[in-house]
Design an enzyme around this catalytic site. Structure first.
Site, mmCIF file in Angstrom:
data_model
loop_
_atom_site.group_PDB
_atom_site.id
_atom_site.type_symbol
_atom_site.label_atom_id
_atom_site.label_comp_id
_atom_site.label_asym_id
_atom_site.label_seq_id
_atom_site.Cartn_x
_atom_site.Cartn_y
_atom_site.Cartn_z
ATOM 1 N N ASP A 184 10.684 1.842 38.076
ATOM 2 C CA ASP A 184 10.588 2.722 39.574
ATOM 3 C C ASP A 184 10.535 1.424 40.782
ATOM 4 O O ASP A 184 10.129 1.928 41.845
ATOM 5 C CB ASP A 184 9.465 3.533 39.534
ATOM 6 C CG ASP A 184 9.511 4.590 38.695
ATOM 7 O OD1 ASP A 184 10.700 5.045 38.116
ATOM 8 O OD2 ASP A 184 8.667 4.760 37.965
ATOM 9 N N LYS A 216 15.930 -0.059 41.623
ATOM 10 C CA LYS A 216 16.717 -0.892 41.156
ATOM 11 C C LYS A 216 18.182 -0.353 41.520
ATOM 12 O O LYS A 216 19.109 -0.951 42.142
ATOM 13 C CB LYS A 216 16.918 -0.877 39.775
ATOM 14 C CG LYS A 216 15.883 -1.799 39.153
ATOM 15 C CD LYS A 216 15.653 -1.749 37.583
ATOM 16 C CE LYS A 216 15.163 -0.489 36.839
ATOM 17 N NZ LYS A 216 13.770 -0.370 37.104
ATOM 18 N N GLY A 220 15.315 6.972 36.019
ATOM 19 C CA GLY A 220 15.801 7.836 37.172
ATOM 20 C C GLY A 220 16.051 7.119 38.345
ATOM 21 O O GLY A 220 15.417 6.395 38.883
ATOM 22 N N HIS A 221 17.305 6.787 38.627
ATOM 23 C CA HIS A 221 17.969 5.770 39.519
ATOM 24 C C HIS A 221 18.433 6.629 40.801
ATOM 25 O O HIS A 221 19.413 7.424 40.650
ATOM 26 C CB HIS A 221 18.776 5.020 38.976
ATOM 27 C CG HIS A 221 18.499 3.877 37.972
ATOM 28 N ND1 HIS A 221 19.184 3.311 37.103
ATOM 29 C CD2 HIS A 221 17.102 3.697 37.586
ATOM 30 C CE1 HIS A 221 18.510 2.480 36.336
ATOM 31 N NE2 HIS A 221 17.217 2.718 36.517
ATOM 32 N N GLN A 259 14.000 0.849 33.610
ATOM 33 C CA GLN A 259 12.421 0.663 33.474
ATOM 34 C C GLN A 259 11.981 -0.522 33.794
ATOM 35 O O GLN A 259 12.763 -1.139 34.763
ATOM 36 C CB GLN A 259 11.714 0.995 31.849
ATOM 37 C CG GLN A 259 11.947 2.301 31.323
ATOM 38 C CD GLN A 259 13.493 2.721 30.939
ATOM 39 O OE1 GLN A 259 13.804 1.758 30.037
ATOM 40 N NE2 GLN A 259 13.857 3.769 31.255
HETATM 41 P P1 IMP Z 1 9.490 6.808 27.178
HETATM 42 O O1 IMP Z 1 10.333 5.644 27.493
HETATM 43 O O2 IMP Z 1 9.867 7.941 27.421
HETATM 44 O O3 IMP Z 1 9.075 6.498 25.777
HETATM 45 O O4 IMP Z 1 8.017 6.646 27.986
HETATM 46 C C1 IMP Z 1 7.218 5.564 27.872
HETATM 47 C C2 IMP Z 1 6.373 5.011 28.994
HETATM 48 O O5 IMP Z 1 7.437 4.340 29.934
HETATM 49 C C3 IMP Z 1 5.817 5.930 29.706
HETATM 50 O O6 IMP Z 1 4.645 5.481 30.444
HETATM 51 C C4 IMP Z 1 6.796 6.401 30.766
HETATM 52 O O7 IMP Z 1 6.175 6.901 32.035
HETATM 53 C C5 IMP Z 1 7.551 5.014 31.068
HETATM 54 N N1 IMP Z 1 8.743 5.081 31.416
HETATM 55 C C6 IMP Z 1 9.827 5.314 30.833
HETATM 56 N N2 IMP Z 1 11.061 5.380 31.650
HETATM 57 C C7 IMP Z 1 10.533 4.946 32.940
HETATM 58 C C8 IMP Z 1 11.269 4.735 34.110
HETATM 59 O O8 IMP Z 1 12.336 4.767 34.167
HETATM 60 N N3 IMP Z 1 10.203 4.298 35.293
HETATM 61 C C9 IMP Z 1 8.990 4.076 35.230
HETATM 62 N N4 IMP Z 1 8.226 4.434 33.855
HETATM 63 C C10 IMP Z 1 9.077 4.829 32.953
#
Ligand code: IMP
Length: 426
Positions: free
Chosen positions: A14, A17, A41-42, A224
């Site tokens: 977040d 990017k 989520g971009h 991420q």
């Molecule tokens: P998952 O990727 O859905 O398995 O989530 C694992 C961890 O990564 C959790 O803490 C999510 O909140 C975090 N996470 C996954 N994708 C994002 C992102 O795009 N931005 C911020 N945190 C993320």
């Protein structure tokens, strides 16, 4: 010469990017997503119009680019088709000439989503996005996954997938899930979705290597952030892919020899969604500052809508991210969000068991206390377009980051819009 750039989040995701990708995309021919899935989520703002992308690379809004979803991604066909449809409604060209998907990308199937949420409910909570990311990567590693191109031979796939489904069914029942679609329902639906995805299938590795030979500029869009990397992040509170620079090659099939420049993106403060340690989180006397960041920075997830936890900039973790990724330069986002605070802090070291260290620990992050440096707050930055006009304390803040990380800050984002950006040397 081709100068391929990798842009990565240096924190817990977040970092903003999409805006930087959107900017760099002006000089790129191809934009590649190489890991993660629709957990990302971009958000891109163009002329006050907001577009949120979860799976399709952010470069799609630049008409001269070709956008590729590489093999390192986990791919949800339904999400892809919906996102593509929404872009088409906005007049964006999403034809297979402009949008390509690796034929060996692993698919997210409905049982992955169900397992993700059922496990979260039943066990220690990671706070996942619930999109099935972990279970899909898990199946890839267990050799139970389905590569997208396998849907080209549905009969063969049907018989090889059934035993996997049976296993998932039992797991889901054990986790207390009762509403489980039948195998035929899942498989037939996937086959019909696949017919609409099929025109986009590409051998993306071959394609990208050819583009490299043709001297095209490739831009790799990380999703991420480094602290969510499955190896180097704050395990187990991480995502299930490698979010760091080396994976740009693995997840796309372009040789790592060809990666030219690695750029890291950090906010001027820190946020985190979901559970896990966060040393510089604003608590106690800093609670108000944290609330300020959350409100002014709109710190709510664009994928799940969850409130993000907020804290000060953390140079200890950024030093680690700089080392692992080998950042050639940094982009700094959301500096304007801190405008108006009386005092701005940054953590430059940690205290662990009464000892001061600048090294990010692999264990026991929940037991460290950050040691802060303090800066005088600054006023509004809305109209600033030139680095020389930056307030004195902002200059001092930037200088400390560069000194501590031994890395230049090349871009400074001072607001959500495309034009609110200061470009510096390099
Ligand atoms: P998952 O990727 O859905 O398995 O989530 C694992 C961890 O990564 C959790 O803490 C999510 O909140 C975090 N996470 C996954 N994708 C994002 C992102 O795009 N931005 C911020 N945190 C993320």
């Amino acid at each position: 010469m081709s100068q391929h750039i990798v842009l990565l989040g240096a924190q817990w995701g977040d970092e903003g990017k999409a805006k930087i990708i959107d900017h760099l995309a002006e000089k790129a021919d191809i934009i590649v997503r190489f890991q993660g899935g629709n957990n990302a989520g971009h958000t891109i703002v163009v002329n006050n119009e907001k577009t949120i992308l979860h799976l399709i690379p952010s470069g799609i809004l630049h008409p001269n680019t070709i956008n590729v979803i590489g093999n390192g991604v986990v791919f949800d066909m339904e999400v892809f088709l919906n996102e593509k449809e929404r872009l088409a409604q906005k007049g964006v060209d999403v034809s297979p000439e402009r949008l390509k998907v690796s034929e060996i990308v692993h698919t997210i199937l409905p049982y992955h989503r169900l397992l993700d949420t059922a496990r979260e409910k039943a066990k220690k909570r990671i706070g996942t996005t619930g999109k099935g990311i972990g279970p899909a990567y898990g199946d890839k590693a267990m050799r139970l996954g389905v590569r997208l191109g396998e849907f080209q031979e549905p009969q063969k796939l049907r018989s090889s997938l059934k035993p996997t489904y049976d296993e998932k069914y039992l797991q889901l029942r054990e986790l207390g899930e009762t509403n489980i679609p039948s195998f035929d329902e899942i498989f037939d639906n996937a086959c019909s979705l696949f017919k609409r995805v099929q025109p986009y299938l590409t051998d993306s590795s071959r394609y990208l290597n050819r583009c490299h030979q043709d001297k095209k500029q490739i831009l790799f869009e990380g999703a991420q952030g480094t602290l969510l990397d499955i190896d180097y992040g704050t395990y187990p509170y991480v995502t299930s892919s490698n979010t760091t620079a080396a994976f740009a090659a693995c997840g796309s099939g372009l040789s790592p020899k060809h990666l030219h420049q690695i750029l890291g993106l950090t906010k001027a403060y820190t946020t985190r969604v979901g559970a896990g340690p966060f040393p510089s989180e604003c608590k106690g006397e800093d609670q108000n500052a944290g609330e300020w960041m959350a409100q002014k920075g709109g710190e709510f997830g664009s994928t799940t809508g969850r409130a993000r936890r907020c804290g000060w900039l953390d140079l200890v973790s950024l030093r680690r991210a700089t080392e692992i990724n080998g950042f050639d330069g940094l982009a700094l986002s959301k500096l304007d969000v801190l405008s108006g605070l009386r005092e701005v802090k940054m953590a430059t070291s940690y205290e662990i068991k009464e000892k001061k260290t600048k090294e990010f620990p692999n264990f026991g992050l929940d037991e460290v206390s950050p040691v802060y440096e303090s800066f005088e707050g600054w006023g509004s930055m809305e109209s600033i377009q030139n680095e020389k006009e930056l307030p004195h304390s902002v200059k001092a803040f930037l200088q400390r980051i560069e000194e501590e990380l031994n890395t230049p800050i090349l871009m400074i984002s001072t607001g959500p819009d495309r034009d609110q950006m200061i470009l510096r040397k390099g």
